[in-house]
Design an enzyme around this catalytic site. Sequence first.
Site, mmCIF file in Angstrom:
data_model
loop_
_atom_site.group_PDB
_atom_site.id
_atom_site.type_symbol
_atom_site.label_atom_id
_atom_site.label_comp_id
_atom_site.label_asym_id
_atom_site.label_seq_id
_atom_site.Cartn_x
_atom_site.Cartn_y
_atom_site.Cartn_z
ATOM 1 N N GLU A 217 -2.732 0.357 13.194
ATOM 2 C CA GLU A 217 -3.801 0.819 12.301
ATOM 3 C C GLU A 217 -5.166 0.699 12.977
ATOM 4 O OE1 GLU A 217 -4.140 -1.552 8.732
ATOM 5 O OE2 GLU A 217 -5.272 0.020 7.701
ATOM 6 N N GLU B 68 0.848 -1.176 0.000
ATOM 7 C CA GLU B 68 0.000 0.000 0.000
ATOM 8 C C GLU B 68 0.896 1.241 0.000
ATOM 9 O OE1 GLU B 68 -3.493 -0.509 2.144
ATOM 10 O OE2 GLU B 68 -4.212 1.522 1.801
HETATM 11 C C1 RAM Z 1 -6.601 1.901 4.302
HETATM 12 C C2 RAM Z 1 -5.409 2.771 4.419
HETATM 13 C C3 RAM Z 1 -5.624 4.138 4.997
HETATM 14 C C4 RAM Z 1 -7.043 4.567 5.038
HETATM 15 C C5 RAM Z 1 -7.875 3.931 3.969
HETATM 16 C C6 RAM Z 1 -9.313 4.340 3.976
HETATM 17 O O1 RAM Z 1 -6.377 0.984 3.271
HETATM 18 O O2 RAM Z 1 -4.422 2.086 5.112
HETATM 19 O O3 RAM Z 1 -5.056 4.264 6.255
HETATM 20 O O4 RAM Z 1 -7.069 5.961 4.911
HETATM 21 O O5 RAM Z 1 -7.795 2.557 4.025
#
Ligand code: RAM
Length: 907
Positions: free
Chosen positions: A759, A495
């Site tokens: 996250e 990503e």
């Molecule tokens: C995830 C990403 C990011 C977020 C989006 C919506 O894949 O890691 O942090 O902003 O989604």
Amino acid sequence: MTTNMIPVRLRCEYLDNPSGIDAPQPRLNWQLEAVSPTQRSLKQTAYQILVSSSEAGLEEKQGDLWDSGKVLSNQSSHIVYAGSALTSGQQCWWRVRVWDAQDEVSDFSPSASWEMGLLTGADWQGKWIGLQASKPAYDAIDVEPMGKLPGLQASPYLRTTTNLPQAVRKARLYVTAKGVYEVHINGQRVGDAYFAPGWTDYHQRIQYQTYDVTAQLQQGENSIAAILGTGWYCGHVGFWIDGQGNNYQHYGTDPRLLLQLHIEYNDGSSQTIVSDDSWQGALGPIVFSDFLAGETYDARHELDGWDLPTRATTDRWQPVLVEELNPGIRIVAEPDQPIRVTQTLTPQTITEVSPGIFVYDMGQNMVGWVRLQVEGSAGTRVQLRFAEMLNPDGSIYTTNLRSARQTDSYILKGQGQEVFEPHFTFHGFRYVELSGYPGQPTLEALTGLVTHSDTPPTGSFECSNLMVNQLQKNIVWGQRGNFISVPTDCPQRDERLGWMGDAQIFVHTACYNMDVAAFFTKWMRDVVDAQAPDGGFPDVAPRVALKTNGAPAWGDAGIIVPWTIYQMYGDTRILEEHYEAMVRWLDYLHAANPELLWKNKRNNDYGDWLSIEADTPKELLGTAYFGYDALLMSRIARALGRDADAEKYQRLFTAIGEAFTRAYVDEEGYISGGTQTCYVVALQMQLLPEHLRPLAARHLVKEIEKKNGHLSTGFVGVGYLCPVLTNSGYSEVAFQLLNNETFPSWGYSIKHGATTIWERWDGWTTDKGFQNPAMNSFNHYSLGSVGQWLFQYVAGINTDPEQPGYQHIQLRPYPGDDLSYVKAEFMSIHGKIASAWQKDGSTLTFTVTIPANTTATIALPATNNAQIFEGTVPVADADGVAFVQEEEERMLFKIGSGTYCFRVYAS
Ligand code: RAM
């Protein structure tokens, strides 16, 4: 006579003695330092700047380019150069002196410098060069167990030689790549930047770097050589959506180099050497080097002497492929700090998890790579795999990396001690799995190299709660690991994108931790390059992998980020530069949503992303952000003197607030959806009529109580949660959330060993173990946006919002329950601000320092019958302190520069 202060830390465009400035009128900045630390209330009343085209001229105190004369002003930041027009490559030396309140003048500062870059397209005479076919695979090399990953290619090595007729007086190297580059002159690497030229939308704008290479050249034969990597240009970036499409070659198929060396000789003559058809190229030992896949390096294929003036001839060198420059693509100077290695880490433990498979623990989830030291026979293949976590059996946990391989392989040449570092890849990891190592590996076999955009640290925060101190560390490590040319979401899986939602919620915290002014100056250009013709800002900037326009709280970064940079650094140029783009974004939202509720064009509509069992209605969340955009735009327009626009946006903001209240709020202040985030955004974005605000705040607190004193906010609500609680008079609830160690909380991850911000609140839980590996990074900064509250509220360091940029400071500390002391520092653009408080029985001590040429209003938590001392005297008698007013539970004083120690004795 001289003043009591001296100008120090002279900077140009936020950088120390930069070269390669392409702002035609660069901005200058200095800080003032008191000659004696006990002096107070020092003020600059005037300044004089001299800018000279030669260092000697400046010694003579002559400003042949600009002599500002004595300017009556207290301004010491963002002074716009107003001298003669500057030309490409122009060197400028400058000094400044200041006058104080008694009109005494200081000495001139020591000199600082800046150098202009190549200002026009016509300055570029070189051509893009590369290899005809940079992909002929090394069939002999087995890339298993990586499996097949398309799009990997070998790195081209390029070189030329040149005979310089005389000694060199001055030499500048201007260089860039479609891809990433490493340049060597006469066998020596040039500069210390990695992954240059950095990530931009290469279809529109490519950055170059400027290096002073005078000392690397010699009279006679010289070599200029380079290695290219695929980088963001044609390597793997972003995700591979459902196996559809490719996540490589976003901008082109093969890397290319553009280079120009400007040489001035002692006799005044000059010469330019460029990348052109005189160069040669070959494939070398780098089988592939890719951000997501890692690097495979076969030392047996090294090109002996590839970067030396004389080299062993080999038939592998061939003529390069040459391409013309495309005049439609701007080549611009990199405005921010380069990516560098800023720290090395030594592993803490090593465990043999199965025969021949060793796992190293670096003790810290970090971003970068490792240096390997190894000795063995030719052809031995050593493999390094990288992961953030371990499986229960002690092996590395890689499923959350998705298709990112994060694997480096080194194939030995068999010549004694060999040292390997990959060239064009980085990994997010705490653990390293080493296999294929000849012999018994020791801790010394690996060294961790921490790599990121080299934004200077500016903040520190410490308190009596060790968990909170770890939280602050985790926030900073998350920022370091994810600020890599752009603010990315994560550094490990497939990503690593410039997600706008993450950036807008974290930018304020980021500004406290590090000087990110130049970094965001650069990234805002990426954001605006990524704006769609219809005015839509993107979800990710640069816009790759995900082509849709921005969702609520994501697209809005286009307004929130420049606004925050203005608040934190007093920078109006970033507002001016992007004003039209911001207007277009707001027009786009408004045109699509004439009823003033953000119903249409919510695109990917992430909502309050990764909240915990609390679904905030998406239309409501969007409408709140729409209102916030209008509010900030009215303030931005006001800051730029565009008063008519300011009025217009203020009216729009009021109308959106009314529409919001009508649609989602009842007369008792309940908001539909009822989540914590509903209340947080409504209050933060000032959408409610005054009489409903205390009611809404009360409902917010109730919601937290319902969750047994826990938060439930996701990315979007979390940043404003503690500030809103504190502003609404519930700081004790904010402290409770801070102190929690049970799920969900910041403390929960820390209790379970986190060394970065996760996250997800539930990235790993005792009940369920790892969350879904399809999206579970352990190094995302968004939930770390609480850092802003630690600095701004707990330590109480804030700018005056009416006078952004910390020339007038607001100090409003919150001595929270359960903490016995707090100590914070913030290096503002005007110098260091320190704020500390300590509880001692019923006595509260506040020690604060603010820099020369600033003032502050300090709001001490005290009632009017408390006794307040400053140093050893009652506050009324203190030098530099003036009583302002009494507020509920606070006494306000104005202070001039200097250090103060206030003691509040409760009566
Ligand atoms: C995830 C990403 C990011 C977020 C989006 C919506 O894949 O890691 O942090 O902003 O989604």
